[in-house]
Scaffold this motif. Structure first.
Motif, PDB file in Angstrom:
ATOM      1  N   ALA A 166       0.867  -1.180   0.000  1.00  0.00           N
ATOM      2  CA  ALA A 166       0.000   0.000   0.000  1.00  0.00           C
ATOM      3  C   ALA A 166       0.903   1.229   0.000  1.00  0.00           C
ATOM      4  O   ALA A 166       1.758   1.379   0.876  1.00  0.00           O
ATOM      5  CB  ALA A 166      -0.907  -0.004   1.219  1.00  0.00           C
ATOM      6  N   THR A 167       0.756   2.084  -1.007  1.00  0.00           N
ATOM      7  CA  THR A 167       1.712   3.184  -1.208  1.00  0.00           C
ATOM      8  C   THR A 167       1.158   4.556  -0.877  1.00  0.00           C
ATOM      9  O   THR A 167       1.931   5.479  -0.580  1.00  0.00           O
ATOM     10  CB  THR A 167       2.190   3.203  -2.668  1.00  0.00           C
ATOM     11  N   GLU A 168      -0.151   4.725  -0.921  1.00  0.00           N
ATOM     12  CA  GLU A 168      -0.687   6.079  -0.763  1.00  0.00           C
ATOM     13  C   GLU A 168      -2.148   6.028  -0.323  1.00  0.00           C
ATOM     14  O   GLU A 168      -2.894   5.128  -0.720  1.00  0.00           O
ATOM     15  CB  GLU A 168      -0.567   6.834  -2.091  1.00  0.00           C
ATOM     16  N   LEU A 169      -2.525   7.021   0.491  1.00  0.00           N
ATOM     17  CA  LEU A 169      -3.917   7.187   0.881  1.00  0.00           C
ATOM     18  C   LEU A 169      -4.486   8.430   0.206  1.00  0.00           C
ATOM     19  O   LEU A 169      -3.767   9.406  -0.013  1.00  0.00           O
ATOM     20  CB  LEU A 169      -4.040   7.333   2.401  1.00  0.00           C
ATOM     21  N   SER A 170      -5.763   8.398  -0.112  1.00  0.00           N
ATOM     22  CA  SER A 170      -6.381   9.534  -0.796  1.00  0.00           C
ATOM     23  C   SER A 170      -6.670  10.699   0.146  1.00  0.00           C
ATOM     24  O   SER A 170      -6.850  11.828  -0.300  1.00  0.00           O
ATOM     25  CB  SER A 170      -7.683   9.091  -1.467  1.00  0.00           C
ATOM     26  N   ASN A 171      -6.714  10.450   1.457  1.00  0.00           N
ATOM     27  CA  ASN A 171      -7.034  11.490   2.437  1.00  0.00           C
ATOM     28  C   ASN A 171      -5.771  11.852   3.213  1.00  0.00           C
ATOM     29  O   ASN A 171      -5.238  11.029   3.959  1.00  0.00           O
ATOM     30  CB  ASN A 171      -8.117  10.992   3.405  1.00  0.00           C
ATOM     31  N   PRO A 172      -5.237  13.084   3.069  1.00  0.00           N
ATOM     32  CA  PRO A 172      -3.972  13.457   3.722  1.00  0.00           C
ATOM     33  C   PRO A 172      -4.062  13.571   5.245  1.00  0.00           C
ATOM     34  O   PRO A 172      -3.039  13.760   5.902  1.00  0.00           O
ATOM     35  CB  PRO A 172      -3.636  14.813   3.085  1.00  0.00           C
ATOM     36  N   ASN A 173      -5.260  13.476   5.793  1.00  0.00           N
ATOM     37  CA  ASN A 173      -5.398  13.522   7.247  1.00  0.00           C
ATOM     38  C   ASN A 173      -5.086  12.174   7.902  1.00  0.00           C
ATOM     39  O   ASN A 173      -5.093  12.060   9.125  1.00  0.00           O
ATOM     40  CB  ASN A 173      -6.806  13.962   7.637  1.00  0.00           C
ATOM     41  N   TYR A 174      -4.810  11.173   7.061  1.00  0.00           N
ATOM     42  CA  TYR A 174      -4.512   9.837   7.566  1.00  0.00           C
ATOM     43  C   TYR A 174      -3.194   9.356   6.976  1.00  0.00           C
ATOM     44  O   TYR A 174      -2.740   9.829   5.931  1.00  0.00           O
ATOM     45  CB  TYR A 174      -5.647   8.872   7.212  1.00  0.00           C
ATOM     46  N   LYS A 175      -2.574   8.409   7.647  1.00  0.00           N
ATOM     47  CA  LYS A 175      -1.318   7.856   7.157  1.00  0.00           C
ATOM     48  C   LYS A 175      -1.347   6.331   7.241  1.00  0.00           C
ATOM     49  O   LYS A 175      -2.118   5.743   8.018  1.00  0.00           O
ATOM     50  CB  LYS A 175      -0.132   8.404   7.941  1.00  0.00           C
ATOM     51  N   LEU A 176      -0.500   5.696   6.426  1.00  0.00           N
ATOM     52  CA  LEU A 176      -0.413   4.243   6.380  1.00  0.00           C
ATOM     53  C   LEU A 176       0.282   3.711   7.632  1.00  0.00           C
ATOM     54  O   LEU A 176       1.119   4.397   8.225  1.00  0.00           O
ATOM     55  CB  LEU A 176       0.364   3.808   5.143  1.00  0.00           C
ATOM     56  N   PRO A 177      -0.011   2.490   8.027  1.00  0.00           N
ATOM     57  CA  PRO A 177       0.727   1.888   9.140  1.00  0.00           C
ATOM     58  C   PRO A 177       2.163   1.590   8.730  1.00  0.00           C
ATOM     59  O   PRO A 177       2.506   1.595   7.540  1.00  0.00           O
ATOM     60  CB  PRO A 177      -0.063   0.605   9.424  1.00  0.00           C
TER      61      PRO A 177
END
Length: 296
Positions: A166-177
């Motif tokens: 998993a490389t990127e999330l669409s919502n910048p208020n969250y981050k990947l584990p």
């Protein structure tokens, strides 16, 4: 506080000191005493701001704020909700006090999400495939949406597992584990034999065999029929996968078939026929060439 100031010239080796001047009234101002605190935490859908506390004077101070270093101050304290780092400048004024200036920072870190993986056991289909990653909705705040981009797709079957990330999330208020990877496999495609094409063939001067037909096919599932024959007569053929196709597909059995090649019916066309022969005293048979397309 008001202070009187008087001055005179100091004495020198050649002249005595001068007389004191008339007094001058000077007003001395204190500096406003201020402490300021920023805010540092994780995104929580709540608005955050800096806090400015005036210890002196105890009354009459006016606090102004700006998001630009060069001014544009307002008494409205700006607030910030979304992940990011925001620097806020402040100015504190009070009657008979020198103004105080400074800055403080609001830092909102993205919230870590939990990932839910699916489709980790795939079957070869001729196209690049990856497992699916979604954000566990329980790790999002109400009303927020967030999708996941995944890399590491593969096309071919492998005896060992692949790894998707998993490389990127669409919502910048969250981050990947910290661990955003998932192993996955691509199994061979099991092909089903359906039938043979026509088993009655016509001689054409080339090796022939019936055509093998599958229930369904995928890109790269190339078949190889062995046992073809050229001449008129009966033959037996079997089907198998090509060596390249067998890496990604399985075909159980070879499904033997009997077939027959029949003579080709032609319409003779005489060419190069001689119609003039010398007398020999015996019967003469004309010599002819007969052709039907490329078959002679």
């Amino acid at each position: 506080a008001n202070v009187q100031i008087r001055t005179r010239l100091a004495a020198t080796s050649s002249a005595p000191a001068s007389q004191w001047s008339e007094p001058t009234m000077v007003t001395l101002k204190s500096t406003v005493h201020v402490t300021a605190d920023g805010w540092n935490g994780t995104y929580d859908q709540t608005a955050h701001s800096i806090s400015v506390n005036v210890s002196s004077p105890t009354e009459g101070a006016v606090i102004s704020y700006s998001t630009a270093e060069d001014g544009g101050y307002s008494t409205d304290n700006p607030t910030f909700t979304y992940a990011g780092t925001y620097k806020v400048y402040y100015r504190v004024t009070a009657p008979d006090y020198y103004p105080a200036y400074g800055s403080a920072t609001v830092k909102i870190e993205p919230k870590e999400v939990r990932l839910v993986w699916s489709n980790t056991e795939l079957t070869y289909n001729g196209s690049e495939q990856t497992p699916m990653a979604e954000v566990d909705t329980d790790s999002l705040y109400p009303g927020d949406e967030c999708t996941v981009s995944v890399s590491g797709g593969q096309t071919d079957h492998s005896d060992s597992a692949y790894t998707a990330t998993a490389t990127e999330l669409s919502n910048p208020n969250y981050k990947l584990p910290a661990d955003a990877t998932q192993s996955f496999t691509i199994a061979k495609k099991k092909l089903k034999f359906k039938t043979w094409g026509s088993t009655s063939l016509t001689y054409n001067g080339k090796s022939q065999a019936p055509k093998a037909i599958l229930e369904e096919t995928v890109p790269g599932a190339d078949l190889e029929v062995t046992g073809g024959r050229v001449d008129v007569g009966t033959g037996s053929a079997v089907v198998s996968l090509t060596s390249e196709a067998s890496w990604n597909c399985d075909l159980e059995g070879d499904y033997p078939v009997e077939f027959e090649i029949f003579p080709k019916k032609i319409t003779p066309a005489m060419v190069d026929a001689d119609t003039s022969y010398p007398f020999t005293g015996s019967d003469i048979t004309p010599v002819l060439s007969v052709t039907d397309g490329a078959i002679i």
